[in-house]
Design a protein around this motif. Structure first.
Motif, PDB file in Angstrom:
ATOM      1  N   ARG A 276      60.357  30.199  29.331  1.00  0.00           N
ATOM      2  CA  ARG A 276      59.451  29.073  29.160  1.00  0.00           C
ATOM      3  C   ARG A 276      58.482  28.946  30.334  1.00  0.00           C
ATOM      4  O   ARG A 276      57.350  28.527  30.176  1.00  0.00           O
ATOM      5  CB  ARG A 276      60.239  27.772  29.022  1.00  0.00           C
ATOM      6  N   ARG A 277      58.928  29.308  31.528  1.00  0.00           N
ATOM      7  CA  ARG A 277      58.094  29.178  32.724  1.00  0.00           C
ATOM      8  C   ARG A 277      57.352  30.469  33.063  1.00  0.00           C
ATOM      9  O   ARG A 277      56.665  30.536  34.062  1.00  0.00           O
ATOM     10  CB  ARG A 277      58.956  28.765  33.912  1.00  0.00           C
ATOM     11  N   ALA A 278      57.476  31.474  32.239  1.00  0.00           N
ATOM     12  CA  ALA A 278      56.897  32.780  32.535  1.00  0.00           C
ATOM     13  C   ALA A 278      55.374  32.790  32.631  1.00  0.00           C
ATOM     14  O   ALA A 278      54.841  33.524  33.446  1.00  0.00           O
ATOM     15  CB  ALA A 278      57.363  33.795  31.502  1.00  0.00           C
ATOM     16  N   PRO A 279      54.615  32.044  31.857  1.00  0.00           N
ATOM     17  CA  PRO A 279      53.155  32.170  31.925  1.00  0.00           C
ATOM     18  C   PRO A 279      52.570  31.923  33.316  1.00  0.00           C
ATOM     19  O   PRO A 279      51.603  32.581  33.682  1.00  0.00           O
ATOM     20  CB  PRO A 279      52.651  31.134  30.935  1.00  0.00           C
ATOM     21  N   LEU A 280      53.111  31.030  34.103  1.00  0.00           N
ATOM     22  CA  LEU A 280      52.559  30.748  35.432  1.00  0.00           C
ATOM     23  C   LEU A 280      52.626  31.977  36.355  1.00  0.00           C
ATOM     24  O   LEU A 280      51.607  32.340  36.942  1.00  0.00           O
ATOM     25  CB  LEU A 280      53.249  29.545  36.066  1.00  0.00           C
ATOM     26  N   PRO A 281      53.751  32.665  36.482  1.00  0.00           N
ATOM     27  CA  PRO A 281      53.755  33.871  37.318  1.00  0.00           C
ATOM     28  C   PRO A 281      52.833  34.964  36.774  1.00  0.00           C
ATOM     29  O   PRO A 281      52.218  35.694  37.538  1.00  0.00           O
ATOM     30  CB  PRO A 281      55.207  34.327  37.305  1.00  0.00           C
ATOM     31  N   ILE A 282      52.747  35.069  35.462  1.00  0.00           N
ATOM     32  CA  ILE A 282      51.870  36.082  34.871  1.00  0.00           C
ATOM     33  C   ILE A 282      50.418  35.759  35.197  1.00  0.00           C
ATOM     34  O   ILE A 282      49.644  36.645  35.563  1.00  0.00           O
ATOM     35  CB  ILE A 282      52.105  36.177  33.351  1.00  0.00           C
ATOM     36  N   VAL A 283      50.041  34.500  35.081  1.00  0.00           N
ATOM     37  CA  VAL A 283      48.676  34.085  35.409  1.00  0.00           C
ATOM     38  C   VAL A 283      48.399  34.341  36.889  1.00  0.00           C
ATOM     39  O   VAL A 283      47.331  34.850  37.248  1.00  0.00           O
ATOM     40  CB  VAL A 283      48.450  32.600  35.043  1.00  0.00           C
ATOM     41  N   ALA A 284      49.345  34.008  37.760  1.00  0.00           N
ATOM     42  CA  ALA A 284      49.158  34.232  39.201  1.00  0.00           C
ATOM     43  C   ALA A 284      49.026  35.724  39.502  1.00  0.00           C
ATOM     44  O   ALA A 284      48.183  36.133  40.303  1.00  0.00           O
ATOM     45  CB  ALA A 284      50.327  33.635  39.973  1.00  0.00           C
ATOM     46  N   TYR A 285      49.830  36.549  38.846  1.00  0.00           N
ATOM     47  CA  TYR A 285      49.754  37.997  39.059  1.00  0.00           C
ATOM     48  C   TYR A 285      48.387  38.532  38.627  1.00  0.00           C
ATOM     49  O   TYR A 285      47.770  39.323  39.329  1.00  0.00           O
ATOM     50  CB  TYR A 285      50.880  38.691  38.286  1.00  0.00           C
ATOM     51  N   ARG A 286      47.929  38.105  37.466  1.00  0.00           N
ATOM     52  CA  ARG A 286      46.615  38.563  36.987  1.00  0.00           C
ATOM     53  C   ARG A 286      45.493  38.091  37.903  1.00  0.00           C
ATOM     54  O   ARG A 286      44.533  38.823  38.139  1.00  0.00           O
ATOM     55  CB  ARG A 286      46.389  38.082  35.557  1.00  0.00           C
ATOM     56  N   LEU A 287      45.610  36.876  38.418  1.00  0.00           N
ATOM     57  CA  LEU A 287      44.595  36.360  39.330  1.00  0.00           C
ATOM     58  C   LEU A 287      44.551  37.186  40.622  1.00  0.00           C
ATOM     59  O   LEU A 287      43.480  37.576  41.085  1.00  0.00           O
ATOM     60  CB  LEU A 287      44.871  34.886  39.660  1.00  0.00           C
ATOM     61  N   LEU A 288      45.721  37.475  41.192  1.00  0.00           N
ATOM     62  CA  LEU A 288      45.782  38.297  42.401  1.00  0.00           C
ATOM     63  C   LEU A 288      45.266  39.711  42.144  1.00  0.00           C
ATOM     64  O   LEU A 288      44.570  40.294  42.971  1.00  0.00           O
ATOM     65  CB  LEU A 288      47.206  38.349  42.939  1.00  0.00           C
ATOM     66  N   LYS A 289      45.598  40.243  40.985  1.00  0.00           N
ATOM     67  CA  LYS A 289      45.140  41.581  40.627  1.00  0.00           C
ATOM     68  C   LYS A 289      43.603  41.594  40.501  1.00  0.00           C
ATOM     69  O   LYS A 289      42.943  42.531  40.941  1.00  0.00           O
ATOM     70  CB  LYS A 289      45.792  42.004  39.313  1.00  0.00           C
ATOM     71  N   MET A 290      43.045  40.527  39.914  1.00  0.00           N
ATOM     72  CA  MET A 290      41.606  40.423  39.745  1.00  0.00           C
ATOM     73  C   MET A 290      40.914  40.274  41.103  1.00  0.00           C
ATOM     74  O   MET A 290      39.846  40.832  41.343  1.00  0.00           O
ATOM     75  CB  MET A 290      41.271  39.227  38.854  1.00  0.00           C
ATOM     76  N   LEU A 291      41.529  39.530  42.037  1.00  0.00           N
ATOM     77  CA  LEU A 291      40.934  39.315  43.351  1.00  0.00           C
ATOM     78  C   LEU A 291      40.945  40.590  44.205  1.00  0.00           C
ATOM     79  O   LEU A 291      40.102  40.746  45.078  1.00  0.00           O
ATOM     80  CB  LEU A 291      41.663  38.197  44.088  1.00  0.00           C
ATOM     81  N   ARG A 292      41.903  41.480  43.977  1.00  0.00           N
ATOM     82  CA  ARG A 292      41.980  42.712  44.756  1.00  0.00           C
ATOM     83  C   ARG A 292      40.886  43.689  44.401  1.00  0.00           C
ATOM     84  O   ARG A 292      40.538  44.536  45.204  1.00  0.00           O
ATOM     85  CB  ARG A 292      43.344  43.378  44.527  1.00  0.00           C
ATOM     86  N   GLN A 293      40.327  43.592  43.213  1.00  0.00           N
ATOM     87  CA  GLN A 293      39.305  44.552  42.780  1.00  0.00           C
ATOM     88  C   GLN A 293      37.955  44.255  43.310  1.00  0.00           C
ATOM     89  O   GLN A 293      37.504  43.417  43.855  1.00  0.00           O
ATOM     90  CB  GLN A 293      39.238  44.597  41.260  1.00  0.00           C
TER      91      GLN A 293
END
Length: 59
Positions: free
Chosen positions: A42-59
């Motif tokens: 149920r709480r999984a979307p927040l870590p996934i969103v944070a991971y995608r955000l960090l991945k996007m910022l690294r590029q």
């Protein structure tokens, strides 16, 4: 004649609890694990969103 099979559990701490004791503890552990998995899913979307955000910022 008195014939008795000796068990390897005789005289140990595992001798007292019977099958019902172990069934309750196994099912209780499974229930707690499934409840934790349900909460994690149920709480999984927040870590996934944070991971995608960090991945996007690294590029």
């Amino acid at each position: 004649m008195n014939w008795r099979h000796e068990s390897i559990l005789d005289g140990t701490t595992f001798e007292f609890p019977r099958t019902g004791f172990w069934i309750i503890h196994v099912f209780g552990g499974l229930f707690l694990m499934l409840l934790g998995m349900r909460t994690a899913v149920r709480r999984a979307p927040l870590p996934i969103v944070a991971y995608r955000l960090l991945k996007m910022l690294r590029q």
